[in-house]
Design a protein around this motif. Structure first.
Motif, PDB file in Angstrom:
ATOM      1  N   GLY A 378       0.839  -1.177   0.004  1.00 37.03           N
ATOM      2  CA  GLY A 378       0.066  -0.141   0.080  1.00 37.03           C
ATOM      3  C   GLY A 378       0.838   1.293  -0.120  1.00 37.03           C
ATOM      4  O   GLY A 378       2.075   1.076   0.203  1.00 37.03           O
ATOM      5  N   ILE A 379       0.317   2.414  -0.416  1.00 36.69           N
ATOM      6  CA  ILE A 379       0.800   3.489  -0.528  1.00 36.69           C
ATOM      7  C   ILE A 379       0.699   4.278   0.994  1.00 36.69           C
ATOM      8  O   ILE A 379      -0.545   4.232   1.503  1.00 36.69           O
ATOM      9  CB  ILE A 379       0.487   4.483  -1.617  1.00 36.69           C
ATOM     10  N   ASN A 380       1.847   4.803   1.735  1.00 31.60           N
ATOM     11  CA  ASN A 380       1.884   5.368   2.956  1.00 31.60           C
ATOM     12  C   ASN A 380       1.256   4.563   3.958  1.00 31.60           C
ATOM     13  O   ASN A 380       0.336   4.657   4.956  1.00 31.60           O
ATOM     14  CB  ASN A 380       1.000   6.684   2.931  1.00 31.60           C
ATOM     15  N   GLY A 381       1.460   3.106   3.740  1.00 34.48           N
ATOM     16  CA  GLY A 381       1.048   2.065   4.762  1.00 34.48           C
ATOM     17  C   GLY A 381      -0.375   1.657   4.608  1.00 34.48           C
ATOM     18  O   GLY A 381      -0.951   1.025   5.600  1.00 34.48           O
ATOM     19  N   ARG A 382      -1.207   2.249   3.531  1.00 31.00           N
ATOM     20  CA  ARG A 382      -2.553   2.076   3.667  1.00 31.00           C
ATOM     21  C   ARG A 382      -2.900   1.398   2.079  1.00 31.00           C
ATOM     22  O   ARG A 382      -2.585   1.836   1.239  1.00 31.00           O
ATOM     23  CB  ARG A 382      -3.193   3.011   3.687  1.00 31.00           C
ATOM     24  N   PRO A 383      -3.421   0.106   2.139  1.00 27.62           N
ATOM     25  CA  PRO A 383      -4.032  -0.340   0.917  1.00 27.62           C
ATOM     26  C   PRO A 383      -5.386   0.251   0.482  1.00 27.62           C
ATOM     27  O   PRO A 383      -5.891   1.049   1.283  1.00 27.62           O
ATOM     28  CB  PRO A 383      -4.340  -1.679   1.034  1.00 27.62           C
ATOM     29  N   MET A 384      -5.286   0.621  -1.052  1.00 30.80           N
ATOM     30  CA  MET A 384      -6.642   1.035  -1.562  1.00 30.80           C
ATOM     31  C   MET A 384      -7.609   0.955  -0.646  1.00 30.80           C
ATOM     32  O   MET A 384      -8.285  -0.127  -0.665  1.00 30.80           O
ATOM     33  CB  MET A 384      -6.620   0.773  -3.040  1.00 30.80           C
ATOM     34  N   ASP A 385      -8.647   1.956  -0.492  1.00 29.79           N
ATOM     35  CA  ASP A 385      -9.851   1.777  -0.364  1.00 29.79           C
ATOM     36  C   ASP A 385     -11.015   2.801  -0.780  1.00 29.79           C
ATOM     37  O   ASP A 385     -10.688   3.866  -0.649  1.00 29.79           O
ATOM     38  CB  ASP A 385     -10.069   1.936   1.434  1.00 29.79           C
ATOM     39  N   MET A 386     -11.827   2.285  -1.706  1.00 23.28           N
ATOM     40  CA  MET A 386     -12.921   3.003  -2.526  1.00 23.28           C
ATOM     41  C   MET A 386     -13.331   4.207  -1.715  1.00 23.28           C
ATOM     42  O   MET A 386     -13.798   5.049  -2.008  1.00 23.28           O
ATOM     43  CB  MET A 386     -13.720   2.237  -3.326  1.00 23.28           C
ATOM     44  N   GLY A 387     -13.646   3.812  -0.330  1.00 23.32           N
ATOM     45  CA  GLY A 387     -14.415   4.882   0.398  1.00 23.32           C
ATOM     46  C   GLY A 387     -13.588   5.750   1.122  1.00 23.32           C
ATOM     47  O   GLY A 387     -14.056   6.346   2.080  1.00 23.32           O
ATOM     48  N   ARG A 388     -12.381   5.667   0.962  1.00 23.51           N
ATOM     49  CA  ARG A 388     -11.355   6.731   1.837  1.00 23.51           C
ATOM     50  C   ARG A 388     -10.803   7.725   0.846  1.00 23.51           C
ATOM     51  O   ARG A 388     -10.139   7.164  -0.140  1.00 23.51           O
ATOM     52  CB  ARG A 388     -10.576   5.848   2.616  1.00 23.51           C
ATOM     53  N   VAL A 389     -10.934   9.085   1.286  1.00 21.12           N
ATOM     54  CA  VAL A 389     -10.113  10.005   0.334  1.00 21.12           C
ATOM     55  C   VAL A 389      -8.884  10.270   1.096  1.00 21.12           C
ATOM     56  O   VAL A 389      -9.054  10.658   2.429  1.00 21.12           O
ATOM     57  CB  VAL A 389     -11.022  11.200   0.276  1.00 21.12           C
ATOM     58  N   ASP A 390      -7.589   9.892   0.493  1.00 21.91           N
ATOM     59  CA  ASP A 390      -6.447   9.986   1.112  1.00 21.91           C
ATOM     60  C   ASP A 390      -5.783  11.323   1.264  1.00 21.91           C
ATOM     61  O   ASP A 390      -5.239  11.655   2.105  1.00 21.91           O
ATOM     62  CB  ASP A 390      -5.413   9.195   0.402  1.00 21.91           C
ATOM     63  N   GLU A 391      -6.097  12.132   0.186  1.00 22.80           N
ATOM     64  CA  GLU A 391      -5.742  13.528   0.245  1.00 22.80           C
ATOM     65  C   GLU A 391      -6.445  14.685  -0.724  1.00 22.80           C
ATOM     66  O   GLU A 391      -7.304  14.224  -1.412  1.00 22.80           O
ATOM     67  CB  GLU A 391      -4.326  13.509  -0.753  1.00 22.80           C
ATOM     68  N   THR A 392      -6.498  15.665   0.319  1.00 19.55           N
ATOM     69  CA  THR A 392      -7.385  16.757  -0.403  1.00 19.55           C
ATOM     70  C   THR A 392      -6.673  17.745  -0.750  1.00 19.55           C
ATOM     71  O   THR A 392      -5.904  18.391  -0.164  1.00 19.55           O
ATOM     72  CB  THR A 392      -8.405  17.003   0.750  1.00 19.55           C
ATOM     73  N   VAL A 393      -6.726  18.139  -2.042  1.00 23.75           N
ATOM     74  CA  VAL A 393      -5.962  19.405  -2.659  1.00 23.75           C
ATOM     75  C   VAL A 393      -6.838  20.499  -2.987  1.00 23.75           C
ATOM     76  O   VAL A 393      -8.084  20.393  -3.297  1.00 23.75           O
ATOM     77  CB  VAL A 393      -5.550  18.637  -4.008  1.00 23.75           C
ATOM     78  N   THR A 394      -6.209  21.770  -2.860  1.00 25.38           N
ATOM     79  CA  THR A 394      -6.973  23.086  -3.107  1.00 25.38           C
ATOM     80  C   THR A 394      -6.747  23.168  -4.613  1.00 25.38           C
ATOM     81  O   THR A 394      -5.758  23.319  -5.088  1.00 25.38           O
ATOM     82  CB  THR A 394      -6.610  24.021  -2.269  1.00 25.38           C
ATOM     83  N   ARG A 395      -8.112  23.455  -5.142  1.00 27.43           N
ATOM     84  CA  ARG A 395      -7.972  23.815  -6.478  1.00 27.43           C
ATOM     85  C   ARG A 395      -7.339  25.197  -6.930  1.00 27.43           C
ATOM     86  O   ARG A 395      -7.263  25.923  -6.278  1.00 27.43           O
ATOM     87  CB  ARG A 395      -9.526  24.028  -6.915  1.00 27.43           C
ATOM     88  N   GLY A 396      -6.282  25.024  -7.978  1.00 24.78           N
ATOM     89  CA  GLY A 396      -5.763  26.196  -8.272  1.00 24.78           C
ATOM     90  C   GLY A 396      -4.266  26.195  -7.652  1.00 24.78           C
ATOM     91  O   GLY A 396      -3.670  27.225  -8.095  1.00 24.78           O
ATOM     92  N   THR A 397      -4.053  25.349  -6.937  1.00 23.95           N
ATOM     93  CA  THR A 397      -2.567  25.544  -6.130  1.00 23.95           C
ATOM     94  C   THR A 397      -1.540  24.481  -6.816  1.00 23.95           C
ATOM     95  O   THR A 397      -1.883  23.660  -7.433  1.00 23.95           O
ATOM     96  CB  THR A 397      -2.914  25.163  -4.731  1.00 23.95           C
ATOM     97  N   THR A 398      -0.318  24.480  -6.391  1.00 25.94           N
ATOM     98  CA  THR A 398       0.778  24.001  -6.780  1.00 25.94           C
ATOM     99  C   THR A 398       1.317  23.156  -5.616  1.00 25.94           C
ATOM    100  O   THR A 398       1.353  23.827  -4.436  1.00 25.94           O
ATOM    101  CB  THR A 398       1.735  24.811  -7.476  1.00 25.94           C
ATOM    102  N   GLU A 399       1.722  22.012  -5.615  1.00 26.12           N
ATOM    103  CA  GLU A 399       2.056  21.044  -4.641  1.00 26.12           C
ATOM    104  C   GLU A 399       3.387  20.572  -4.930  1.00 26.12           C
ATOM    105  O   GLU A 399       3.527  20.322  -6.345  1.00 26.12           O
ATOM    106  CB  GLU A 399       1.218  20.316  -4.069  1.00 26.12           C
ATOM    107  N   VAL A 400       4.399  20.142  -3.926  1.00 28.84           N
ATOM    108  CA  VAL A 400       5.560  19.422  -4.255  1.00 28.84           C
ATOM    109  C   VAL A 400       5.197  18.070  -3.654  1.00 28.84           C
ATOM    110  O   VAL A 400       4.938  17.940  -2.530  1.00 28.84           O
ATOM    111  CB  VAL A 400       6.810  19.922  -3.914  1.00 28.84           C
ATOM    112  N   TRP A 401       5.341  16.945  -4.598  1.00 20.30           N
ATOM    113  CA  TRP A 401       5.059  15.495  -3.867  1.00 20.30           C
ATOM    114  C   TRP A 401       6.318  15.034  -3.811  1.00 20.30           C
ATOM    115  O   TRP A 401       7.221  14.991  -4.776  1.00 20.30           O
ATOM    116  CB  TRP A 401       4.194  14.889  -4.751  1.00 20.30           C
ATOM    117  N   THR A 402       6.682  14.235  -2.678  1.00 21.98           N
ATOM    118  CA  THR A 402       7.921  13.409  -2.698  1.00 21.98           C
ATOM    119  C   THR A 402       7.558  12.145  -2.798  1.00 21.98           C
ATOM    120  O   THR A 402       6.878  11.819  -1.745  1.00 21.98           O
ATOM    121  CB  THR A 402       8.856  13.940  -1.293  1.00 21.98           C
TER     122      THR A 402
END
Ligand code: C2O
Ligand code: CU
Ligand code: CU
Length: 507
Positions: A378-402
């Motif tokens: 799993g990613i970040n220690g969690r296997p996929m779950d259709m009912g779980r949102v893992d990350e919430t991103v703000t529209r229009g913004t830039t992020e850096v993902w490591t």
């Protein structure tokens, strides 16, 4: 002999026999894992070129395509009927093509006996149109996503994404190209006659079990299924006759687990002109280009009159330990596609030194960072779950993902909806092949990458996009997570709300 001695002798013999057996088994596994088709067979089947999908313009100028998913039989070898799946045919699908700025709509009918979905890999579009696991198409149903193309010219593709079954659906043949054009790309003096000097090259590895396509994963293959031969556009041992000095190849790795390193036996340099999401700023002269599952590259190859040259996949030295290389396909080599040049070649213009304009963010305006630890479990220690949102991103913004892989096996990382820029690979500036727009990157064990992503699509707190390992066996096992794009200050819905009914929901 004392009883004790006799026991020792028996034990000793047993240990030796077991050691020999294990050693033999291991030697066999080790040797058997090394696959090569180099020089094997004459390449005597003419390369199939996927037809351009017909389309029509409806009343409001929307370009409308029709895709029908169906099962059927394909004769990869004459007289041997292999059960396969395809779009509008028995294997693979037609090439969709649209212009930047165009409104498109695709009517997809699922003629299979089971639910599937169709995802637009690399496309920037609203989450409800993305075709991931939340937009299943029931057997017999039609799904009609629509959106406006708003991104640079690129070689994208489409494939099913049903939860837990993506590998099987893609391996049976459900995949096709979606080419985007824009004014800039049309003006550039690049080879662009489809099927003539601009060839689609969809590479898949397969293994036949009689007539049947085999999908079993080998004992030691923790990356998933690895085939023992390759096909291009569904053609085994393909050749293409070419008549121009420069040939553009649009390479797509549509294999479910295998990574390739493409080049030519004479190590000739070719120009890398585009990555997943479109043109580089400048061409890069390379001798090899490595593509993990889902990645694309466009290269322009110089041809000499009358020659025959093989596009080959070479062993890969950045794969990690000898163990990983051997059992994950890193030692393998394949003859992929023979290019047969005419005795007289039409002159081609030189590859332009200025190509695209990068629209990917450079990270300078990033508002936050996130970390993704890739593990098969799993990613970040969690296997996929259709009912779980893992990350919430703000529209229009830039992020850096490591993104980090310390899992001892190769993975890759794909993000839906966006094209991103690779800022760093293990703390260094990325090599030329990672400087263009990307949506999928290869991370062998021991790799850390920093990516800059900007989320500009419409906010939809209830419908997630996916990020995942595109080794589809890993994805199906649960190496996937979900993110939603929301307006500033808003929170995510529960991720389930938008689960599709499989019915059309167009305007
Ligand atoms: Cu090519 Cu989520 O997929
Ligand atoms: Cu995708
Ligand atoms: Cu993986």
């Amino acid at each position: 002999m004392s009883r004790f001695k006799r026991i020792l002798v028996v034990l000793g013999t047993a240990v030796t026999v077991i050691a020999l057996a294990v050693g033999t088994l291991f030697t066999w596994l080790w040797t058997d894992a090394d696959v090569s088709t180099v020089g094997d067979a004459p390449f005597d089947n003419e390369l199939a070129i996927p037809p351009l999908a017909p389309s029509r313009l409806d009343g409001d100028g929307t370009r409308v395509f029709d895709l029908r998913m169906r099962s059927g039989h394909t004769e990869f070898e004459p007289g041997r009927r292999t059960p396969t799946w395809g779009f509008n045919g028995s294997y693979l699908g037609p090439t969709l093509r649209a212009q930047r700025g165009e409104k498109v709509r695709v009517r997809i009918h699922n003629g299979l006996d089971e639910a599937s979905s169709v995802h637009w890999h690399g496309m920037h579009l609203p989450a409800r149109m993305d075709g991931g696991p939340h937009q299943p198409i029931a057997p017999g149903a039609t799904w009609t996503p629509h959106w406006t193309v708003d991104q640079p010219a690129a070689t994208l593709w489409y494939h099913p994404h049903p939860h837990g079954a993506t590998e099987r659906h893609v391996r049976r043949g459900l995949a096709g190209l979606f080419l985007l054009d824009d004014e800039r790309s049309a003006r550039l003096d690049l080879p662009q006659r489809y099927g003539v000097d601009d060839l689609p090259v969809i590479v898949q590895d397969v293994r036949f079990d009689g007539a049947r396509l085999d999908g079993d994963r080998g004992l030691m293959q923790n990356v998933g299924f690895l085939g023992d031969r390759t096909m291009v556009n569904g053609t085994l041992r393909p050749y293409a006759e070419v008549g121009d000095e420069l040939i553009r190849l649009r390479l797509l790795n549509a294999s479910t687990s295998r990574t390739y390193s493409f080049g030519f036996p004479d190590d000739r340099a070719f120009s890398l002109i585009a990555t997943d999401g479109g043109l580089l700023e400048r061409p890069a002269a390379l001798e090899r280009v490595q593509l993990s599952p889902g990645e694309r590259a466009e290269i322009v190859v110089p041809m000499r009159a009358g020659e025959r040259v093989m596009l080959r996949s070479f062993p890969q030295d950045n794969y990690g330990s000898a163990w990983q290389r051997r059992f994950s396909g890193g030692d393998d080599s394949f003859d992929v596609l023979e290019l047969r040049a005419a005795l007289r070649l039409r002159p081609s213009a030189e590859v332009p030194q200025v190509l695209g304009v990068l629209e990917t963010p450079d990270g300078s305006d990033a508002v936050r960072g996130r970390h993704f630890d890739l593990k098969r479990s799993g990613i970040n220690g969690r296997p996929m779950d259709m009912g779980r949102v893992d990350e919430t991103v703000t529209r229009g913004t830039t992020e850096v993902w490591t993104v980090r892989n310390g899992n001892g096996m190769p993975h890759n990382f794909h993000v839906h909806d966006v094209q991103f820029r690779v800022l760093e690979v293990n703390g260094r500036t990325p090599p030329p092949a990672l400087r263009g727009p990307k949506d999928t990157v290869f991370l062998p064990h021991g790799t850390v990458m920093k990516l800059a992503l900007r989320f500009t699509g419409p906010a939809d707190p209830d419908t997630p996009y996916m990020y995942h390992c595109h080794l589809l066996y890993h994805e199906d096992e649960g190496m996937m997570g979900q993110f939603v794009v929301v307006e500033k200050g808003r929170t995510a819905g529960n991720g389930r709300a938008a689960t599709g009914s499989g019915h059309a929901h167009d305007h």
